[in-house]
Design a protein around this motif. Structure first.
Motif, PDB file in Angstrom:
ATOM      1  N   GLY A  99       0.780  -1.222   0.000  1.00 18.10           N
ATOM      2  CA  GLY A  99       0.000   0.000   0.000  1.00 18.10           C
ATOM      3  C   GLY A  99       0.812   1.272   0.000  1.00 18.10           C
ATOM      4  N   THR A 100       2.138   1.176   0.005  1.00 17.37           N
ATOM      5  CA  THR A 100       2.983   2.372  -0.016  1.00 17.37           C
ATOM      6  C   THR A 100       2.840   3.096  -1.349  1.00 17.37           C
ATOM      7  OG1 THR A 100       4.575   1.287   1.448  1.00 17.37           O
ATOM      8  CG2 THR A 100       5.349   3.215   0.234  1.00 17.37           C
ATOM      9  N   PRO A 101       2.645   4.416  -1.341  1.00 19.61           N
ATOM     10  CA  PRO A 101       2.533   5.159  -2.599  1.00 19.61           C
ATOM     11  C   PRO A 101       3.759   4.941  -3.481  1.00 19.61           C
ATOM     12  CG  PRO A 101       1.868   6.533  -0.759  1.00 19.61           C
ATOM     13  CD  PRO A 101       2.441   5.279  -0.160  1.00 19.61           C
ATOM     14  N   GLY A 102       3.525   4.624  -4.732  1.00 19.77           N
ATOM     15  CA  GLY A 102       4.606   4.370  -5.681  1.00 19.77           C
ATOM     16  C   GLY A 102       4.865   2.909  -5.938  1.00 19.77           C
ATOM     17  N   VAL A 103       4.436   2.018  -5.058  1.00 19.98           N
ATOM     18  CA  VAL A 103       4.622   0.586  -5.245  1.00 19.98           C
ATOM     19  C   VAL A 103       3.545   0.065  -6.183  1.00 19.98           C
ATOM     20  CG1 VAL A 103       4.636  -1.670  -4.135  1.00 19.98           C
ATOM     21  CG2 VAL A 103       5.736   0.273  -3.012  1.00 19.98           C
ATOM     22  N   GLU A 104       3.959  -0.558  -7.290  1.00 22.37           N
ATOM     23  CA  GLU A 104       3.012  -1.074  -8.275  1.00 22.37           C
ATOM     24  C   GLU A 104       2.764  -2.567  -8.092  1.00 22.37           C
ATOM     25  OE1 GLU A 104       4.248  -0.061 -12.224  1.00 22.37           O
ATOM     26  OE2 GLU A 104       4.900   1.958 -11.647  1.00 22.37           O
ATOM     27  N   ARG A 105       3.836  -3.341  -7.922  1.00 26.79           N
ATOM     28  CA  ARG A 105       3.690  -4.787  -7.770  1.00 26.79           C
ATOM     29  C   ARG A 105       4.716  -5.292  -6.760  1.00 26.79           C
ATOM     30  NH1 ARG A 105       0.513  -7.606 -11.144  1.00 26.79           N
ATOM     31  NH2 ARG A 105      -0.314  -6.556 -13.004  1.00 26.79           N
ATOM     32  N   VAL A 106       4.358  -6.403  -6.103  1.00 24.30           N
ATOM     33  CA  VAL A 106       5.252  -7.037  -5.138  1.00 24.30           C
ATOM     34  C   VAL A 106       5.183  -8.542  -5.356  1.00 24.30           C
ATOM     35  CG1 VAL A 106       5.784  -7.440  -2.715  1.00 24.30           C
ATOM     36  CG2 VAL A 106       4.933  -5.204  -3.431  1.00 24.30           C
ATOM     37  N   ALA A 107       6.348  -9.161  -5.572  1.00 25.96           N
ATOM     38  CA  ALA A 107       6.450 -10.618  -5.674  1.00 25.96           C
ATOM     39  C   ALA A 107       7.119 -11.139  -4.413  1.00 25.96           C
ATOM     40  CB  ALA A 107       7.248 -11.022  -6.908  1.00 25.96           C
ATOM     41  N   LEU A 108       6.537 -12.178  -3.810  1.00 28.50           N
ATOM     42  CA  LEU A 108       7.042 -12.745  -2.565  1.00 28.50           C
ATOM     43  C   LEU A 108       8.015 -13.880  -2.860  1.00 28.50           C
ATOM     44  CD1 LEU A 108       3.726 -12.924  -0.507  1.00 28.50           C
ATOM     45  CD2 LEU A 108       5.277 -10.998  -0.813  1.00 28.50           C
ATOM     46  N   ALA A 109       9.044 -13.966  -2.043  1.00 28.85           N
ATOM     47  CA  ALA A 109      10.028 -15.042  -2.170  1.00 28.85           C
ATOM     48  C   ALA A 109      10.527 -15.415  -0.789  1.00 28.85           C
ATOM     49  CB  ALA A 109      11.193 -14.627  -3.066  1.00 28.85           C
ATOM     50  N   LEU A 110      10.869 -16.682  -0.627  1.00 28.11           N
ATOM     51  CA  LEU A 110      11.455 -17.180   0.614  1.00 28.11           C
ATOM     52  C   LEU A 110      12.771 -17.863   0.267  1.00 28.11           C
ATOM     53  CD1 LEU A 110      11.116 -17.680   3.689  1.00 28.11           C
ATOM     54  CD2 LEU A 110      10.174 -19.919   3.094  1.00 28.11           C
ATOM     55  N   THR A 111      13.816 -17.490   0.971  1.00 30.40           N
ATOM     56  CA  THR A 111      15.127 -18.106   0.774  1.00 30.40           C
ATOM     57  C   THR A 111      15.576 -18.763   2.069  1.00 30.40           C
ATOM     58  OG1 THR A 111      16.337 -16.114   1.396  1.00 30.40           O
ATOM     59  CG2 THR A 111      15.738 -16.344  -0.924  1.00 30.40           C
ATOM     60  N   GLY A 112      16.379 -19.775   1.950  1.00 26.06           N
ATOM     61  CA  GLY A 112      16.900 -20.461   3.126  1.00 26.06           C
ATOM     62  C   GLY A 112      17.646 -21.714   2.719  1.00 26.06           C
ATOM     63  N   ARG A 113      18.161 -22.411   3.709  1.00 24.86           N
ATOM     64  CA  ARG A 113      18.877 -23.659   3.450  1.00 24.86           C
ATOM     65  C   ARG A 113      17.942 -24.829   3.714  1.00 24.86           C
ATOM     66  NH1 ARG A 113      25.190 -23.484   4.783  1.00 24.86           N
ATOM     67  NH2 ARG A 113      25.048 -24.963   3.068  1.00 24.86           N
ATOM     68  N   VAL A 114      17.990 -25.793   2.810  1.00 23.81           N
ATOM     69  CA  VAL A 114      17.139 -26.975   2.941  1.00 23.81           C
ATOM     70  C   VAL A 114      18.030 -28.210   3.020  1.00 23.81           C
ATOM     71  CG1 VAL A 114      15.278 -25.861   1.662  1.00 23.81           C
ATOM     72  CG2 VAL A 114      16.929 -27.279   0.435  1.00 23.81           C
ATOM     73  N   ARG A 115      17.460 -29.250   3.573  1.00 21.19           N
ATOM     74  CA  ARG A 115      18.201 -30.502   3.696  1.00 21.19           C
ATOM     75  C   ARG A 115      17.648 -31.513   2.713  1.00 21.19           C
ATOM     76  NH1 ARG A 115      18.189 -35.438   6.416  1.00 21.19           N
ATOM     77  NH2 ARG A 115      20.243 -36.102   7.153  1.00 21.19           N
ATOM     78  N   ILE A 116      18.525 -32.072   1.882  1.00 23.08           N
ATOM     79  CA  ILE A 116      18.116 -33.124   0.956  1.00 23.08           C
ATOM     80  C   ILE A 116      18.191 -34.448   1.697  1.00 23.08           C
ATOM     81  CG2 ILE A 116      18.642 -34.292  -1.209  1.00 23.08           C
ATOM     82  CD1 ILE A 116      19.723 -31.689  -2.286  1.00 23.08           C
ATOM     83  N   GLY A 117      17.055 -35.126   1.740  1.00 21.34           N
ATOM     84  CA  GLY A 117      16.949 -36.311   2.594  1.00 21.34           C
ATOM     85  C   GLY A 117      17.912 -37.422   2.246  1.00 21.34           C
ATOM     86  N   ASP A 118      18.107 -37.715   0.973  1.00 26.29           N
ATOM     87  CA  ASP A 118      18.916 -38.873   0.599  1.00 26.29           C
ATOM     88  C   ASP A 118      20.399 -38.666   0.871  1.00 26.29           C
ATOM     89  OD1 ASP A 118      16.590 -40.043  -0.214  1.00 26.29           O
ATOM     90  OD2 ASP A 118      16.845 -39.492  -2.330  1.00 26.29           O
ATOM     91  N   THR A 119      20.889 -37.476   0.603  1.00 27.73           N
ATOM     92  CA  THR A 119      22.336 -37.230   0.674  1.00 27.73           C
ATOM     93  C   THR A 119      22.758 -36.431   1.900  1.00 27.73           C
ATOM     94  OG1 THR A 119      22.138 -35.199  -0.632  1.00 27.73           O
ATOM     95  CG2 THR A 119      22.451 -37.263  -1.836  1.00 27.73           C
ATOM     96  N   GLY A 120      21.828 -35.778   2.569  1.00 23.95           N
ATOM     97  CA  GLY A 120      22.181 -34.959   3.716  1.00 23.95           C
ATOM     98  C   GLY A 120      22.807 -33.629   3.353  1.00 23.95           C
ATOM     99  N   GLU A 121      22.746 -33.224   2.062  1.00 20.93           N
ATOM    100  CA  GLU A 121      23.301 -31.940   1.638  1.00 20.93           C
ATOM    101  C   GLU A 121      22.406 -30.795   2.127  1.00 20.93           C
ATOM    102  OE1 GLU A 121      25.242 -32.456  -2.615  1.00 20.93           O
ATOM    103  OE2 GLU A 121      23.386 -33.597  -2.457  1.00 20.93           O
ATOM    104  N   TRP A 122      23.015 -29.613   2.266  1.00 25.90           N
ATOM    105  CA  TRP A 122      22.298 -28.430   2.721  1.00 25.90           C
ATOM    106  C   TRP A 122      22.433 -27.307   1.684  1.00 25.90           C
ATOM    107  CZ3 TRP A 122      19.515 -27.740   7.318  1.00 25.90           C
ATOM    108  CH2 TRP A 122      19.541 -28.809   8.212  1.00 25.90           C
ATOM    109  N   PRO A 123      21.789 -27.437   0.528  1.00 27.80           N
ATOM    110  CA  PRO A 123      21.872 -26.354  -0.462  1.00 27.80           C
ATOM    111  C   PRO A 123      20.937 -25.205  -0.093  1.00 27.80           C
ATOM    112  CG  PRO A 123      20.450 -28.071  -1.277  1.00 27.80           C
ATOM    113  CD  PRO A 123      20.985 -28.569   0.040  1.00 27.80           C
TER     114      PRO A 123
END
Length: 862
Positions: A574-598
């Motif tokens: 609702g801020t004046p001048g804002v036309e569009r907003v796209a939401l994103a979530l970033t973080g580290r996830v754990r891959i179950g099979d390999t245990g990697e944290w990309p």
């Protein structure tokens, strides 16, 4: 022949030659100084803005035996003086007085833990702690003492801890903690300190002192690390047998004293200093050099090599064109002296006397002008590379040599009359062979350059300079040899018509080969190099814009360390001048099979595309709610399971090398927001015209980035600015030189053209027809040369290929789009055409003042 009298008689031509020489010497001497100054400024900015731990020279010592331990400040200072004496001259001038020394232990375990976490309390000593920290509680540490622990006497060291350790690790004044695993040392906390200036660059060497380091191991165990401070007397308790001990001597670099020309010497000096340290090492203590300076200098030289490559190309083209225009001026001067020198030759003057007289007159015109231009170049701030002195010498020598050679060829025999407009001498077999070799070898050289790549900058690889020169010369030879043939076809067509003007104009244009060689050799490189400079500049600007979009990913990006509440997101919407907003979530996830944290990004791709709008981003696409795009570091996996906010099964849809605005290397994946069990977001991609400060006010803990700021940061690089400004100056200068070349070619052929037009006027040619005749005589050469120059300029970036890597000035992205707009070619072609038309009309207007009866009285019609 009296030289001063010759200057007075030919004052106008001499003045023109003076101006051309002075401007040429100013450009070839001033531009290198400006560029070298910008190179130095870029290096100094790179060194002063980098972390001190990267630029400074840090000598480390690791004692391996008790007799290698240092327990007094005086011994540290003796070593510091020794290191400074070992510095080679190229490094000694860059090292500032001061610096600091330190002694620290690493990974020194404490006996107790904090809520199951492993605690490490390292012992540290800084030689300048009194200048860098404030004691906010307790007192400064004093000398060591001893205590009995489990029947053994152990040292007790008084230390101070950072205030952050009090909050996060539960350390308090008055505590005594046991350190070590096999050999114990007790520390008694007597004070709490805080950094006086947390932004001081020197803290990058000792980042472990003002802050607590928290680490989560892959096994899930947490570690807390802190480094305490002790007094000078506490050094007596630091022994290599009980701790992992390291000594450091920091020699601070003064980046403001560095110069681009001295970088190779500095690199060699660093290697020599490192070798000297290795020699000084003993069995009880080893020394080595730790610094990021070689990498910084290497990165700078990579960017500098690209800048120098383009600079050598455009400045070489500018010098060649300037010399060609000066040669046209010298030709005009020698033509004006033609009758005087021919008369002197007919009256018994030797060829040597005639040549010396003409050469001295030329030298008297260009010599002082070259000195004037050379002197004016010193008004441009900057260092003085050798080309500053060499350029004016080349200009003077070329001008005088051209005059001498032309006079020798013209006056080898007395009264050597000739008619170049009636018959053209057939070129010799040797000349034809040389021209064919140039035409064949130039494209072959360009192909080899692309195939083998570049072995350095233009200075290190002369092959890069020879190829553009050969291509330009080949294009000029082809233009010069081929343009009369289509004109002859037009002459045949014009001969069938009843109008005489097209036939006469095109005929004179087709016969002007000998007189037009020099203008072609000037116009074609002037146009090709100016178009090349404009194309390179446009390519850099386009790629810089793309790099800024790649860095941010949207017009505005707001990133928070924690999830942004839904009500805050609505306030942002609702801020004046804002036309569009796209939401994103970033973080580290754990891959179950390999245990990697990309790293993972969950984003609304459809809304992200609407936010990006007409930006240059090429955003990826996901075809399903459980699809995922993986980085090359993860590789193709088929179906796999991740643990993020909740378990989710994903199917690999494809690979992505980068994710604009988020990740450019390493292990990461892109998933749709439908994967999330609830609509969490810690990143907002925003389109609109809103102040970043207003967004920062709405989300205080967030970081706000904008595409405009990213672009400004890329453009603010001194090397990038210098490349673009130099390209602009060279483009303008070459355009002016091209126009001057056209004007001079008009003036050089003016007497013969005026005589022909006057004779035709006596036969009934009108003024309007005379103007058309002059235009038809000039336009074919201008148009054909302009088209050839434009084509060569547009093709040079592609032909040079690996020799013009400008990614250093475009945010790291390769500059591959060398597609210019229509404005530059149209402007250049239109400018040359208008100049030719204006010159033709001016020449005709001047010719109207000639007395036609005087033409008849000369006897040319008899």
């Amino acid at each position: 022949m009296r030289i001063p009298l010759g200057l007075r008689v030919h004052a106008g031509t001499s003045a023109l030659l003076v101006v051309l020489t002075a401007v040429a010497c100013l450009l070839v001497s001033g531009l290198p100084r400006m560029m070298q100054a910008s190179f130095d400024e870029a290096l100094r900015r790179a060194l002063t803005t980098a972390a001190a731990v990267q630029t400074d020279l840090t000598v480390t010592g690791e004692p391996a035996a008790p007799n290698g331990d240092l327990h007094q400040r005086a011994r540290f200072e003796d070593h510091d003086a020794q290191w400074r004496r070992l510095l080679p001259a190229a490094l000694r001038s860059l090292i500032r007085p001061g610096g600091h020394m330190s002694a620290k232990t690493v990974r020194t375990p404490a006996a107790a833990t904090i809520s199951g976490a492993v605690t490490y309390i390292n012992l540290g000593w800084l030689s300048d702690a009194d200048r860098r920290v404030d004691w906010v509680e307790g007192r400064e540490p004093g000398g060591p003492s001893t205590m009995v622990h489990d029947g053994a006497t152990i040292p007790v060291v008084e230390v101070g801890v950072v205030d952050e350790a009090v909050r996060r690790m539960g350390l308090r004044i008055g505590q005594t903690r046991m350190l070590g695993s096999t050999t114990l040392t007790a520390v008694r906390i007597v004070g709490v300190f805080r950094a006086k200036d947390p932004g001081d660059r020197a803290w990058s060497h000792d980042a472990d002192v003002p802050h607590v380091t928290w680490v989560r191991l892959p096994t899930g165990v947490e570690e807390f690390h802190t480094t305490t401070l002790m007094s000078d007397d506490g050094l007596a308790a630091l022994t290599s047998g009980a701790h992992n001990l390291t000594y450091r001597w920091v020699l601070p670099l003064d980046g403001r004293a560095a110069t681009a020309l001295g970088v190779p010497d500095v690199e060699a000096a660093i290697a020599e200093f490192e070798r000297q340290l290795a020699v000084r090492g003993t069995s009880v203590i080893s020394h080595r050099l730790v610094t990021g300076l070689p990498k910084l200098l290497g990165d700078f030289l990579t960017a500098l090599a690209a800048a120098r490559t383009v600079m050598y190309l455009v400045l070489g083209g500018l010098l060649a064109v300037a010399l060609g225009v000066i040669a046209l001026g010298v030709r005009l001067l020698t033509d004006r002296m033609e009758h005087t020198l021919a008369l002197a030759r007919a009256r018994g003057g030797s060829l040597w006397q005639v040549t010396v007289a003409g050469g001295a007159l030329t030298a008297l015109a260009v010599g002082p002008a070259a000195l004037a231009g050379y002197g004016l170049s010193f008004l441009v701030p900057g260092p003085v590379p050798p080309i500053v002195h060499l350029g004016p010498v080349v200009v003077v020598v070329t001008a005088v040599s051209f005059a001498v050679v032309r006079l020798v060829l013209a006056h080898r025999t007395p009264l050597n009359e000739r008619r170049d407009d009636v018959a053209t001498a057939r070129p010799s077999a040797r000349r034809v062979t040389m021209e064919v070799m140039v035409v064949v070898l130039a494209p072959a050289g360009a192909y080899l350059l692309r195939a083998r790549g570049l072995s350095g900058s233009a200075r290190e690889d002369p092959f890069l300079l020879l190829i553009p020169i050969a291509l330009t010369l080949a294009a000029a030879l082809i233009t010069l040899r081929c343009y009369p043939y289509p004109l002859r076809l037009l002459v045949r067509l014009a001969a069938r018509g009843r109008a005489a003007v097209p036939f006469l104009g095109l005929t004179r244009a087709a016969r002007a080969r000998s007189a037009s060689a020099l203008p072609v050799l000037i116009l074609l490189p002037a146009l090709s190099v100016s178009v090349f400079a404009a194309v390179i500049s446009d390519g850099i600007a386009t790629t810089q814009r793309l790099a800024s979009w790649q860095k941010v990913g949207a017009p505005i990006k707001l990133t928070s360390a924690a999830d942004i509440p839904a009500e805050t997101i609505e306030r942002v919407r609702g801020t004046p001048g804002v036309e569009r907003v796209a939401l994103a979530l970033t973080g580290r996830v754990r891959i179950g099979d390999t245990g990697e944290w990309p790293y993972a990004v969950a984003v609304d791709l459809a809304e992200w595309r609407r936010v990006a709008g007409d930006g240059p981003l090429d955003l990826p696409a996901l075809s399903g709610s459980t699809s995922a795009l993986l980085s090359p570091g993860l590789g193709a996996r088929g179906t796999f399971e991740i643990m993020w906010l909740s378990p989710a099964k994903l199917t690999t849809q494809g690979m992505i090398d980068t994710l604009p605005g988020f990740y450019f290397s390493g292990q990461f994946l892109l998933v749709p927001r439908e994967v999330l069990p609830w609509p969490a977001a810690n990143t907002l991609l925003i389109k609109g015209d809103v102040a970043p400060a207003e967004l920062a006010r709405l989300v205080p803990a967030a970081t706000v980035e904008t595409q405009e700021r990213a672009l400004a940061a890329i453009q603010a690089d001194p090397l990038a600015g210098t490349v673009r400004s130099t390209l602009l100056v060279v483009t303008v200068a070459l355009g002016v030189y091209a126009l001057v070349a056209i004007v001079l070619s008009l003036v050089v052929g003016a007497p013969e053209r005026a005589r022909a037009v006057s004779l035709l006027r006596t036969l009934g040619l009108s003024e309007r027809q005379a103007r058309r005749l002059t235009v038809l005589e000039l336009l074919p050469l201008v148009l054909v040369t302009a088209l050839a120059g434009l084509a060569l300029g547009l093709g040079l970036p592609a032909a040079l290929g690996p020799g013009v890597d400008m990614s250093s000035y475009a945010g790291g992205l390769p500059v591959g789009d060398y597609t210019p707009g229509l404005l530059t070619p149209a402007a250049l072609a239109a400018g040359l055409t208008l100049c030719a038309l204006a010159g033709a009309y001016a020449h005709t207007a001047i010719g109207r003042r000639r007395n036609l009866g005087a033409v008849l009285r000369v006897g040319d019609l008899t």
